[in-house]
Design a protein around this motif. Structure first.
Motif, PDB file in Angstrom:
ATOM      1  N   VAL A  82      47.146  65.609  31.184  1.00 27.96           N
ATOM      2  CA  VAL A  82      47.971  64.336  30.864  1.00 27.96           C
ATOM      3  C   VAL A  82      47.305  63.322  30.185  1.00 27.96           C
ATOM      4  CG1 VAL A  82      49.303  62.579  32.335  1.00 27.96           C
ATOM      5  CG2 VAL A  82      48.983  64.842  33.432  1.00 27.96           C
ATOM      6  N   ARG A  83      47.933  63.000  29.041  1.00 31.79           N
ATOM      7  CA  ARG A  83      47.453  61.904  28.086  1.00 31.79           C
ATOM      8  C   ARG A  83      47.185  60.440  28.696  1.00 31.79           C
ATOM      9  NH1 ARG A  83      44.101  64.754  24.644  1.00 31.79           N
ATOM     10  NH2 ARG A  83      45.617  66.310  23.585  1.00 31.79           N
ATOM     11  N   LYS A  84      46.522  59.737  28.106  1.00 33.20           N
ATOM     12  CA  LYS A  84      46.622  58.406  28.594  1.00 33.20           C
ATOM     13  C   LYS A  84      47.891  57.608  28.643  1.00 33.20           C
ATOM     14  CE  LYS A  84      44.304  53.906  27.321  1.00 33.20           C
ATOM     15  NZ  LYS A  84      43.528  53.413  26.606  1.00 33.20           N
ATOM     16  N   GLY A  85      48.167  56.981  29.720  1.00 33.49           N
ATOM     17  CA  GLY A  85      49.448  56.299  29.905  1.00 33.49           C
ATOM     18  C   GLY A  85      50.798  57.201  30.433  1.00 33.49           C
ATOM     19  N   LYS A  86      50.522  58.550  30.612  1.00 37.32           N
ATOM     20  CA  LYS A  86      51.628  59.415  30.505  1.00 37.32           C
ATOM     21  C   LYS A  86      51.555  59.668  32.026  1.00 37.32           C
ATOM     22  CE  LYS A  86      52.812  59.240  26.284  1.00 37.32           C
ATOM     23  NZ  LYS A  86      54.012  58.121  26.035  1.00 37.32           N
ATOM     24  N   GLY A  87      52.428  60.905  32.302  1.00 37.21           N
ATOM     25  CA  GLY A  87      52.202  61.335  33.835  1.00 37.21           C
ATOM     26  C   GLY A  87      53.717  61.253  34.182  1.00 37.21           C
ATOM     27  N   LEU A  88      54.088  62.049  35.125  1.00 39.67           N
ATOM     28  CA  LEU A  88      55.366  62.057  35.859  1.00 39.67           C
ATOM     29  C   LEU A  88      55.634  60.442  36.430  1.00 39.67           C
ATOM     30  CD1 LEU A  88      58.422  63.256  36.456  1.00 39.67           C
ATOM     31  CD2 LEU A  88      57.314  64.327  38.340  1.00 39.67           C
ATOM     32  N   ASN A  89      56.372  59.730  36.034  1.00 38.86           N
ATOM     33  CA  ASN A  89      56.757  58.502  36.995  1.00 38.86           C
ATOM     34  C   ASN A  89      57.294  58.812  38.285  1.00 38.86           C
ATOM     35  OD1 ASN A  89      56.080  56.079  35.581  1.00 38.86           O
ATOM     36  ND2 ASN A  89      58.048  55.991  34.657  1.00 38.86           N
ATOM     37  N   VAL A  90      56.894  58.415  39.309  1.00 36.91           N
ATOM     38  CA  VAL A  90      57.265  58.478  40.566  1.00 36.91           C
ATOM     39  C   VAL A  90      57.324  57.110  41.310  1.00 36.91           C
ATOM     40  CG1 VAL A  90      56.519  60.800  41.311  1.00 36.91           C
ATOM     41  CG2 VAL A  90      54.977  59.007  41.493  1.00 36.91           C
ATOM     42  N   PHE A 113      47.337  60.544  41.456  1.00 34.07           N
ATOM     43  CA  PHE A 113      48.155  59.524  41.043  1.00 34.07           C
ATOM     44  C   PHE A 113      47.454  58.393  40.169  1.00 34.07           C
ATOM     45  CE2 PHE A 113      50.640  60.923  44.786  1.00 34.07           C
ATOM     46  CZ  PHE A 113      51.793  61.359  44.325  1.00 34.07           C
ATOM     47  N   MET A 114      48.079  57.929  39.159  1.00 34.62           N
ATOM     48  CA  MET A 114      47.479  56.534  38.688  1.00 34.62           C
ATOM     49  C   MET A 114      48.598  55.512  39.000  1.00 34.62           C
ATOM     50  SD  MET A 114      45.277  55.230  36.795  1.00 34.62           S
ATOM     51  CE  MET A 114      44.567  57.018  35.775  1.00 34.62           C
TER      52      MET A 114
END
Length: 185
Positions: A82-90, A113-114
């Motif tokens: 997962v690149r910086k600032g990305k990820g599945l929004n939850v 999670f971030m």
């Protein structure tokens, strides 16, 4: 996608999963520790759905959290980048901004999670509980974590591991948001 649109998309998946498990709303509510009325509200798509409830339903029904949130199955087995600032929004709660950092990994044993935690008044803090354990590591800002009646202030580089069954709530301090890595087991 706005939070309201997300609720509308997740709600039928919740109901469909419950139906597929041949479970009444009352049975699901009892097994997840919420009232039948609250479970029905979550399935209506008209209220916020806490990540902890989605995790409990996923665990109970033997599906991944990714399926409930996105409608897609996880597909990576060796690693998930997962690149910086990305990820599945939850973003299922207005309290915090969550990004799942392993949503595409099959068979994961934890949910990383971030999380961005905005500042708020103590009276506006919302307590939650869920199964498992949790690890928090502060990356930016200052964070207040309330664990039942205890108050813990965390700064950059501080971490905390706790039982997620303990009622807990978070807020950014000093009028600023805090950013943290949150791992739920």
């Amino acid at each position: 996608m706005s939070n309201n649109e997300a609720y509308k998309e997740i709600a039928p998946r919740l109901q469909g999963l419950r139906d597929a498990m041949d479970m009444s709303i009352e049975e699901l509510a009892e097994k997840t520790g919420v009232t039948a009325e609250k479970a029905a509200l979550y399935e209506s798509g008209t209220v916020e759905i806490p990540v902890s409830y989605l995790m409990d339903v996923a665990h109970l029904c033997g599906v991944s959290l990714t399926v409930l949130i996105s409608g897609n199955e996880a597909y990576l087995k060796n690693y998930a980048l997962v690149r910086k600032g990305k990820g599945l929004n939850v973003d299922r709660r207005k309290d915090y901004d969550y990004k799942n950092l392993a949503a595409t990994f099959v068979g994961r044993r934890m949910e990383p999670f971030m999380v961005n935690v905005p500042p708020k008044e103590v009276a506006d803090m919302n307590f939650t509980t869920h199964r498992g354990q949790e690890f928090i590591y502060v990356l930016e800002g200052r964070l207040e974590l309330r664990l039942d009646k205890s108050v813990v202030e965390l700064e950059v580089g501080d971490s905390l591991y706790f039982d997620s069954n303990t009622p807990h709530a978070l807020r950014g301090l000093d009028g600023k948001s805090a950013r943290m890595l949150d791992v739920i087991l």
